[in-house]
Scaffold this active site. Structure first.
Site, PDB file in Angstrom:
ATOM      1  N   HIS A  16       0.839  -1.203   0.000  1.00 34.41           N
ATOM      2  CA  HIS A  16       0.000   0.000   0.000  1.00 34.41           C
ATOM      3  C   HIS A  16       0.875   1.255   0.000  1.00 34.41           C
ATOM      4  O   HIS A  16       0.614   2.207  -0.721  1.00 34.41           O
ATOM      5  CB  HIS A  16      -0.895   0.037   1.249  1.00 34.41           C
ATOM      6  CG  HIS A  16      -1.978  -0.999   1.272  1.00 34.41           C
ATOM      7  ND1 HIS A  16      -2.208  -1.823   2.331  1.00 34.41           N
ATOM      8  CD2 HIS A  16      -2.912  -1.328   0.344  1.00 34.41           C
ATOM      9  CE1 HIS A  16      -3.237  -2.623   2.071  1.00 34.41           C
ATOM     10  NE2 HIS A  16      -3.670  -2.355   0.865  1.00 34.41           N
ATOM     11  N   LYS A  40     -16.861  -6.714   5.419  1.00 33.77           N
ATOM     12  CA  LYS A  40     -15.657  -7.467   5.052  1.00 33.77           C
ATOM     13  C   LYS A  40     -14.914  -8.060   6.253  1.00 33.77           C
ATOM     14  O   LYS A  40     -14.397  -9.145   6.198  1.00 33.77           O
ATOM     15  CB  LYS A  40     -14.715  -6.566   4.251  1.00 33.77           C
ATOM     16  CG  LYS A  40     -13.559  -7.346   3.679  1.00 33.77           C
ATOM     17  CD  LYS A  40     -12.768  -6.587   2.638  1.00 33.77           C
ATOM     18  CE  LYS A  40     -11.558  -7.420   2.234  1.00 33.77           C
ATOM     19  NZ  LYS A  40     -10.696  -6.727   1.308  1.00 33.77           N
ATOM     20  N   ARG A  90      -2.225  -6.050  -8.382  1.00 29.15           N
ATOM     21  CA  ARG A  90      -1.125  -6.983  -8.092  1.00 29.15           C
ATOM     22  C   ARG A  90      -1.047  -8.117  -9.094  1.00 29.15           C
ATOM     23  O   ARG A  90       0.019  -8.667  -9.331  1.00 29.15           O
ATOM     24  CB  ARG A  90      -1.309  -7.587  -6.682  1.00 29.15           C
ATOM     25  CG  ARG A  90      -1.130  -6.588  -5.555  1.00 29.15           C
ATOM     26  CD  ARG A  90      -1.656  -7.140  -4.249  1.00 29.15           C
ATOM     27  NE  ARG A  90      -3.088  -7.411  -4.369  1.00 29.15           N
ATOM     28  CZ  ARG A  90      -3.818  -8.018  -3.466  1.00 29.15           C
ATOM     29  NH1 ARG A  90      -3.249  -8.442  -2.356  1.00 29.15           N
ATOM     30  NH2 ARG A  90      -5.108  -8.208  -3.652  1.00 29.15           N
ATOM     31  N   SER A 127      -3.344  -7.986   3.329  1.00 28.69           N
ATOM     32  CA  SER A 127      -3.520  -7.738   4.760  1.00 28.69           C
ATOM     33  C   SER A 127      -3.891  -9.026   5.494  1.00 28.69           C
ATOM     34  O   SER A 127      -3.483  -9.238   6.642  1.00 28.69           O
ATOM     35  CB  SER A 127      -4.596  -6.667   4.970  1.00 28.69           C
ATOM     36  OG  SER A 127      -4.194  -5.470   4.346  1.00 28.69           O
TER      37      SER A 127
HETATM   38  N1  COA Z   1      -0.117  -4.253  -1.698  1.00 29.37           N
HETATM   39  C1  COA Z   1      -0.455  -5.139  -0.771  1.00 29.37           C
HETATM   40  N2  COA Z   1      -1.717  -5.562  -0.562  1.00 29.37           N
HETATM   41  C2  COA Z   1      -2.647  -5.039  -1.349  1.00 29.37           C
HETATM   42  C3  COA Z   1      -2.351  -4.117  -2.354  1.00 29.37           C
HETATM   43  C4  COA Z   1      -1.007  -3.728  -2.519  1.00 29.37           C
HETATM   44  N3  COA Z   1      -0.642  -2.865  -3.455  1.00 29.37           N
HETATM   45  N4  COA Z   1      -3.484  -3.798  -2.989  1.00 29.37           N
HETATM   46  C5  COA Z   1      -4.453  -4.490  -2.401  1.00 29.37           C
HETATM   47  N5  COA Z   1      -3.942  -5.251  -1.418  1.00 29.37           N
HETATM   48  C6  COA Z   1      -4.668  -6.204  -0.603  1.00 29.37           C
HETATM   49  C7  COA Z   1      -5.213  -5.658   0.660  1.00 29.37           C
HETATM   50  O1  COA Z   1      -4.304  -5.815   1.709  1.00 29.37           O
HETATM   51  C8  COA Z   1      -6.453  -6.489   0.851  1.00 29.37           C
HETATM   52  O2  COA Z   1      -6.110  -7.714   1.423  1.00 29.37           O
HETATM   53  P1  COA Z   1      -7.168  -8.578   2.270  1.00 29.37           P
HETATM   54  O3  COA Z   1      -8.364  -8.813   1.386  1.00 29.37           O
HETATM   55  O4  COA Z   1      -6.398  -9.803   2.549  1.00 29.37           O
HETATM   56  O5  COA Z   1      -7.494  -7.805   3.497  1.00 29.37           O
HETATM   57  C9  COA Z   1      -6.926  -6.762  -0.574  1.00 29.37           C
HETATM   58  O6  COA Z   1      -5.790  -6.606  -1.369  1.00 29.37           O
HETATM   59  C10 COA Z   1      -7.969  -5.808  -1.074  1.00 29.37           C
HETATM   60  O7  COA Z   1      -7.672  -4.588  -0.526  1.00 29.37           O
HETATM   61  P2  COA Z   1      -8.159  -3.166  -0.860  1.00 29.37           P
HETATM   62  O8  COA Z   1      -7.354  -2.590  -1.955  1.00 29.37           O
HETATM   63  O9  COA Z   1      -8.146  -2.435   0.420  1.00 29.37           O
HETATM   64  O10 COA Z   1      -9.600  -3.348  -1.454  1.00 29.37           O
HETATM   65  P3  COA Z   1     -10.926  -3.766  -0.731  1.00 29.37           P
HETATM   66  O11 COA Z   1     -11.677  -4.548  -1.715  1.00 29.37           O
HETATM   67  O12 COA Z   1     -10.710  -4.327   0.602  1.00 29.37           O
HETATM   68  O13 COA Z   1     -11.637  -2.379  -0.480  1.00 29.37           O
HETATM   69  C11 COA Z   1     -12.927  -0.549  -1.197  1.00 29.37           C
HETATM   70  C12 COA Z   1     -11.816  -1.502  -1.530  1.00 29.37           C
HETATM   71  C13 COA Z   1     -12.605   0.152   0.125  1.00 29.37           C
HETATM   72  C14 COA Z   1     -12.965   0.455  -2.299  1.00 29.37           C
HETATM   73  C15 COA Z   1     -14.267  -1.258  -1.205  1.00 29.37           C
HETATM   74  O14 COA Z   1     -14.333  -2.539  -0.855  1.00 29.37           O
HETATM   75  C16 COA Z   1     -15.346  -0.509  -0.492  1.00 29.37           C
HETATM   76  O15 COA Z   1     -15.411  -0.303   0.712  1.00 29.37           O
HETATM   77  N6  COA Z   1     -16.235  -0.106  -1.300  1.00 29.37           N
HETATM   78  C17 COA Z   1     -17.423   0.576  -0.887  1.00 29.37           C
HETATM   79  C18 COA Z   1     -18.570   0.111  -1.715  1.00 29.37           C
HETATM   80  C19 COA Z   1     -18.364   0.419  -3.169  1.00 29.37           C
HETATM   81  O16 COA Z   1     -18.170   1.539  -3.587  1.00 29.37           O
HETATM   82  N7  COA Z   1     -18.403  -0.656  -3.953  1.00 29.37           N
HETATM   83  C20 COA Z   1     -18.233  -0.560  -5.371  1.00 29.37           C
HETATM   84  C21 COA Z   1     -19.550  -0.439  -5.999  1.00 29.37           C
HETATM   85  S1  COA Z   1     -19.352  -0.406  -7.741  1.00 29.37           S
END
Ligand code: COA
Length: 161
Positions: A16, A40, A90, A127
């Protein structure tokens, strides 16, 4: 240009941080937005803890701001009047998920999503992986930034397996 990098950051990883550092060079102002995502996780780190961890990591980056949001990313993006969304990729699995989200977000608002390819050094990180390592008593050097390693390890290592 103003960009929004949304994520869960539970906890933030070296991957991140790498995306935040590179993204901050691509725009005038970068807002890193912590999604509360109650569906989540049984939040290991509270929103306040994730906010404090991300603030510690970005304290020397003048154009980076940390906020939290609930609801849809695009509503947060519209409120903040950002020019684009930013996400890290990724691997192919990320692409499939991100493609769907980016297309839906653009359909609803016209806001574009810009993707940064994660460094191969960090493309295996998540994570969940980090939580599992520390809950089982292993330190997190090389997985998360040194500045927050002790705090994250201290919290995770007290969680019952
Ligand atoms: N390096 C290391 N880990 C990474 C990474 C990177 N560059 N990019 C992503 N990850 C990992 C994260 O650690 C996380 O791991 P986990 O699932 O084991 O905890 C996973 O990839 C996904 O992480 P993240 O990028 O935080 O995405 P997310 O899907 O958890 O959350 C949001 C993204 C916050 C945008 C989303 O889920 C959210 O809350 N959306 C709100 C509702 C919405 O708008 N939905 C879309 C409607 S079209």
């Amino acid at each position: 240009m103003k960009a929004l990098f949304p994520g869960t950051f539970n906890p933030p990883t070296l991957g991140h941080l790498e995306i935040i550092q590179r993204a901050a060079r691509l725009c005038d102002h970068l807002v890193v937005a912590i999604g509360e995502s109650p569906h989540k996780y049984a939040a290991t780190f509270s929103v306040e803890e994730r906010m404090s961890l991300l603030r510690a990591l970005t304290k020397d980056m003048d154009n980076v701001e940390i906020i939290s949001f609930s609801g849809l990313v695009i509503d947060c993006a519209k409120d903040l009047k950002v020019d684009f969304l930013l996400r890290g990729l990724r691997n192919g699995s990320d692409f499939d998920y991100e493609y769907q989200m980016a297309a839906a977000n653009r359909q609803m608002t016209g806001i574009e999503t810009v993707f940064l390819a994660a460094s191969p050094l960090y493309s295996h990180l998540s994570s969940t992986l980090i939580r599992e390592i520390a809950v089982n008593g292993h330190r997190l050097h090389g997985f998360i930034p040194d500045a927050i390693e002790a705090e994250v390890f201290a919290k995770l290592s007290t969680i019952t397996k």
